[in-house]
Design a protein around this motif. Structure first.
Motif, PDB file in Angstrom:
ATOM      1  N   LEU A  90       0.955  -1.120   0.177  1.00 47.17           N
ATOM      2  CA  LEU A  90       0.016  -0.047  -0.039  1.00 47.17           C
ATOM      3  C   LEU A  90       0.630   1.292   0.109  1.00 47.17           C
ATOM      4  CD1 LEU A  90      -2.996  -0.947   2.584  1.00 47.17           C
ATOM      5  CD2 LEU A  90      -2.891  -0.876   0.012  1.00 47.17           C
ATOM      6  N   GLU A  94       0.650   4.230  -2.552  1.00 45.35           N
ATOM      7  CA  GLU A  94       0.601   5.750  -1.722  1.00 45.35           C
ATOM      8  C   GLU A  94       1.646   6.698  -2.563  1.00 45.35           C
ATOM      9  OE1 GLU A  94       0.553   7.313   2.580  1.00 45.35           O
ATOM     10  OE2 GLU A  94       2.079   6.189   2.080  1.00 45.35           O
ATOM     11  N   LYS A 101      -2.689   6.619   1.954  1.00 43.35           N
ATOM     12  CA  LYS A 101      -3.110   5.192   1.698  1.00 43.35           C
ATOM     13  C   LYS A 101      -4.294   4.759   2.258  1.00 43.35           C
ATOM     14  CE  LYS A 101      -0.368   3.299   5.381  1.00 43.35           C
ATOM     15  NZ  LYS A 101       0.914   2.458   5.865  1.00 43.35           N
ATOM     16  N   ASN A 105      -7.545   3.685   0.033  1.00 42.02           N
ATOM     17  CA  ASN A 105      -8.328   2.493   0.384  1.00 42.02           C
ATOM     18  C   ASN A 105      -9.768   2.727   0.836  1.00 42.02           C
ATOM     19  OD1 ASN A 105      -7.681  -0.185   0.617  1.00 42.02           O
ATOM     20  ND2 ASN A 105      -7.480  -0.220   2.764  1.00 42.02           N
ATOM     21  N   ARG A 106     -10.091   3.881   1.251  1.00 41.24           N
ATOM     22  CA  ARG A 106     -11.416   4.033   1.393  1.00 41.24           C
ATOM     23  C   ARG A 106     -12.181   4.513  -0.046  1.00 41.24           C
ATOM     24  NH1 ARG A 106     -10.329   7.023   5.604  1.00 41.24           N
ATOM     25  NH2 ARG A 106      -9.844   9.000   4.351  1.00 41.24           N
ATOM     26  N   LYS A 109     -12.445   0.870  -1.636  1.00 37.68           N
ATOM     27  CA  LYS A 109     -13.610   0.118  -1.131  1.00 37.68           C
ATOM     28  C   LYS A 109     -14.882   0.428  -1.595  1.00 37.68           C
ATOM     29  CE  LYS A 109     -14.537  -2.487   2.917  1.00 37.68           C
ATOM     30  NZ  LYS A 109     -13.818  -3.402   3.890  1.00 37.68           N
ATOM     31  N   SER A 115     -10.941  -3.892  -0.068  1.00 34.70           N
ATOM     32  CA  SER A 115      -9.876  -3.088   0.047  1.00 34.70           C
ATOM     33  C   SER A 115      -8.817  -3.491  -1.052  1.00 34.70           C
ATOM     34  CB  SER A 115      -9.223  -3.514   1.232  1.00 34.70           C
ATOM     35  OG  SER A 115      -8.498  -4.898   1.289  1.00 34.70           O
ATOM     36  N   ILE A 116      -7.911  -2.615  -1.108  1.00 39.01           N
ATOM     37  CA  ILE A 116      -6.823  -2.582  -2.166  1.00 39.01           C
ATOM     38  C   ILE A 116      -6.228  -3.980  -1.989  1.00 39.01           C
ATOM     39  CG2 ILE A 116      -4.610  -1.795  -3.057  1.00 39.01           C
ATOM     40  CD1 ILE A 116      -5.695   1.219  -2.303  1.00 39.01           C
ATOM     41  N   TRP A 117      -5.831  -4.279  -0.955  1.00 39.50           N
ATOM     42  CA  TRP A 117      -5.175  -5.474  -0.630  1.00 39.50           C
ATOM     43  C   TRP A 117      -5.718  -6.632  -0.928  1.00 39.50           C
ATOM     44  CZ3 TRP A 117      -0.228  -6.151  -1.399  1.00 39.50           C
ATOM     45  CH2 TRP A 117       0.359  -7.088  -1.048  1.00 39.50           C
TER      46      TRP A 117
END
Length: 170
Positions: A90, A94, A101, A105-106, A109, A115-117
């Protein structure tokens, strides 16, 4: 009583206090007036134009914000797809996009539903599964997946597909 509008996405738009007072006074003035039919029609049209103008300006702001979110998510997806098999974090996303990050991510989502991950893991498992079917080799699928540790690869493969790589190959 407040005047509110829904834009079809469960959001309510309300006139501010000054606009609400103006709207109510205008409605009362039209209702209690001795205007002829043409003046009442013109007054109602003016009132509706003001209200629609308020609603349109709010919808434009919302649309612009949604477009910015989609652009940001597309940038994230392009970065992930270019770097899927290399080490990825992440923090790297970023730095690439020059944004926090947590904020990225927000946004991700809210648009993608994960989430990104989580997306990176799912994408890596999907790619590994394709390699597994093409090469018929679990080790080749692991090597091309982007995971650096076999146990992490195995756990995520089972979590995403419901079966182990070996069982999936059979």
């Amino acid at each position: 009583r407040l005047l509110s509008f829904s834009d079809g996405k469960s959001r309510i738009f309300k006139l501010n206090e000054r606009e609400q007072i103006w709207f109510e006074e205008s409605c009362l003035a039209i209702e209690n007036s001795n205007f002829g039919e043409k003046q009442i029609r013109d007054s109602v049209i003016s009132l509706v134009n003001m209200t629609l103008s308020k609603l349109c300006s709010i919808c434009e702001i919302t649309h612009h914000t949604e477009q910015q979110k989609n652009d940001t998510v597309n940038q994230i997806l392009r970065y992930i797809n270019r770097n899927l098999t290399s080490p990825l974090s992440l923090e790297m996303v970023e730095k690439e996009l020059f944004r926090d990050k947590a904020h990225l991510n927000r946004i991700f989502k809210s648009v993608m539903g994960c989430s990104i991950w989580e997306y990176v893991i799912q994408k890596r498992v999907f790619n590994a599964r394709q390699q597994l079917y093409l090469t018929k080799s679990v080790s080749a699928a692991f090597a091309s997946s982007g995971f650096r540790d076999y146990s992490v690869f195995y756990r995520n493969y089972v979590r995403c597909t419901g079966v182990s790589p070996t069982a999936d190959l059979k």
